[in-house]
Design a protein around this motif. Sequence first.
Motif, PDB file in Angstrom:
ATOM      1  N   LEU A   1       0.900  -1.198   0.055  1.00 21.88           N
ATOM      2  CA  LEU A   1       0.090   0.064   0.061  1.00 21.88           C
ATOM      3  C   LEU A   1       0.779   1.236   0.010  1.00 21.88           C
ATOM      4  O   LEU A   1       0.339   2.490  -0.104  1.00 21.88           O
ATOM      5  N   GLY A   2       2.313   1.167  -0.027  1.00 18.69           N
ATOM      6  CA  GLY A   2       3.043   2.350   0.011  1.00 18.69           C
ATOM      7  C   GLY A   2       3.837   2.640   1.351  1.00 18.69           C
ATOM      8  O   GLY A   2       4.480   3.601   1.248  1.00 18.69           O
ATOM      9  N   VAL A   3       3.476   2.016   2.419  1.00 20.33           N
ATOM     10  CA  VAL A   3       4.021   2.212   3.607  1.00 20.33           C
ATOM     11  C   VAL A   3       5.164   1.384   3.997  1.00 20.33           C
ATOM     12  O   VAL A   3       4.955   0.436   4.497  1.00 20.33           O
ATOM     13  N   THR A   4       6.369   2.036   3.600  1.00 19.11           N
ATOM     14  CA  THR A   4       7.707   0.998   3.516  1.00 19.11           C
ATOM     15  C   THR A   4       8.363   1.620   4.881  1.00 19.11           C
ATOM     16  O   THR A   4       9.327   0.519   5.081  1.00 19.11           O
ATOM     17  N   ALA A   5       7.939   2.789   5.574  1.00 17.72           N
ATOM     18  CA  ALA A   5       8.642   2.873   6.591  1.00 17.72           C
ATOM     19  C   ALA A   5       7.996   2.562   7.892  1.00 17.72           C
ATOM     20  O   ALA A   5       7.364   3.039   8.411  1.00 17.72           O
ATOM     21  N   ALA A   6       8.288   1.121   8.050  1.00 21.52           N
ATOM     22  CA  ALA A   6       7.528   0.226   9.105  1.00 21.52           C
ATOM     23  C   ALA A   6       8.506  -0.413  10.373  1.00 21.52           C
ATOM     24  O   ALA A   6       9.559  -0.788   9.723  1.00 21.52           O
ATOM     25  N   THR A   7       8.209  -0.011  11.320  1.00 22.81           N
ATOM     26  CA  THR A   7       8.805  -0.649  12.522  1.00 22.81           C
ATOM     27  C   THR A   7       8.027  -1.362  13.367  1.00 22.81           C
ATOM     28  O   THR A   7       7.050  -0.926  13.686  1.00 22.81           O
ATOM     29  N   PHE A   8       8.577  -2.552  13.771  1.00 22.72           N
ATOM     30  CA  PHE A   8       8.108  -3.851  14.453  1.00 22.72           C
ATOM     31  C   PHE A   8       8.638  -3.733  15.803  1.00 22.72           C
ATOM     32  O   PHE A   8       9.830  -4.040  16.068  1.00 22.72           O
ATOM     33  N   LEU A   9       7.949  -3.507  17.074  1.00 21.88           N
ATOM     34  CA  LEU A   9       8.497  -3.710  18.168  1.00 21.88           C
ATOM     35  C   LEU A   9       7.549  -5.035  19.071  1.00 21.88           C
ATOM     36  O   LEU A   9       6.360  -4.936  18.887  1.00 21.88           O
ATOM     37  N   THR A  10       8.081  -6.075  19.479  1.00 22.96           N
ATOM     38  CA  THR A  10       7.543  -7.183  19.884  1.00 22.96           C
ATOM     39  C   THR A  10       7.783  -7.578  21.187  1.00 22.96           C
ATOM     40  O   THR A  10       8.870  -7.703  21.583  1.00 22.96           O
ATOM     41  N   ALA A  11       6.652  -7.671  22.019  1.00 20.78           N
ATOM     42  CA  ALA A  11       6.629  -8.154  23.418  1.00 20.78           C
ATOM     43  C   ALA A  11       6.231  -9.572  23.184  1.00 20.78           C
ATOM     44  O   ALA A  11       5.132 -10.114  23.374  1.00 20.78           O
ATOM     45  N   GLY A  12       7.333 -10.268  23.096  1.00 21.44           N
ATOM     46  CA  GLY A  12       7.031 -12.139  23.189  1.00 21.44           C
ATOM     47  C   GLY A  12       7.094 -12.493  24.446  1.00 21.44           C
ATOM     48  O   GLY A  12       7.660 -12.208  25.399  1.00 21.44           O
ATOM     49  N   GLY A  13       6.424 -13.659  24.397  1.00 20.63           N
ATOM     50  CA  GLY A  13       6.158 -14.586  25.816  1.00 20.63           C
ATOM     51  C   GLY A  13       5.008 -14.012  26.694  1.00 20.63           C
ATOM     52  O   GLY A  13       5.487 -14.200  27.904  1.00 20.63           O
TER      53      GLY A  13
END
Length: 208
Positions: free
Chosen positions: A168-180
């Motif tokens: 869709l054009g949103v290439t500036a994406a950051t992922f922050l994950t709280a796992g567990g």
Amino acid sequence: MPKLLHVDSSPLHGRSVSRELTAAFVTQWKSSHPHGLVIDRDLNTTSIPPITAEWVGAVYTPEEARTPEQKQLLSLSDSFLSELEEADEYVFGVPMHNFSVPSVLKLWIDQIARVGKTFSYTDGTPKGLIIGKKATFILATGGIYDAQTQMASFNFVEPYLRALFGFLGVTAATFLTAGGTMALNHGQDRDTFLAPHLQAVQTYAQTL
């Protein structure tokens, strides 16, 4: 005036890890942008119908030729699209459900992935139309799905969202994950568990 679209999709509300982390993100963002505006969209308090043949027909009918009924069918989608267009930045709270995104988030995605609005095709080549935006995805997963772990291949959340929003054009994406997060159901102290994740979210939000 900078604008942030804040989207939550967890059904747990007060017990939700992703909601607590997006709330911390928003608080820090407001502190960094005292004149900014936050647009809140809680997908669990929004009634989003599944896509129907009539909805698809309305989408592919030229705007000037749509009937009042077709315009009504697209009114919710148009509202979502207006929020996406109005905001400069996005933050999404996304718990993992059965290795993928919550059903309410998928319903929302189906409403905003619209040809001519958020993507187009030119000579068969797709082009994203949501440009110049930044997105932060705050994920909460019951298990640990980090790269190189035994369960990494079961994580369809980040690859899906990265691919979909990139399309869709949103290439500036950051992922922050709280796992567990399942540890919270087995006696893990919530404040102790959340502390490093809150710190990571707040530190990142300060950079925006």
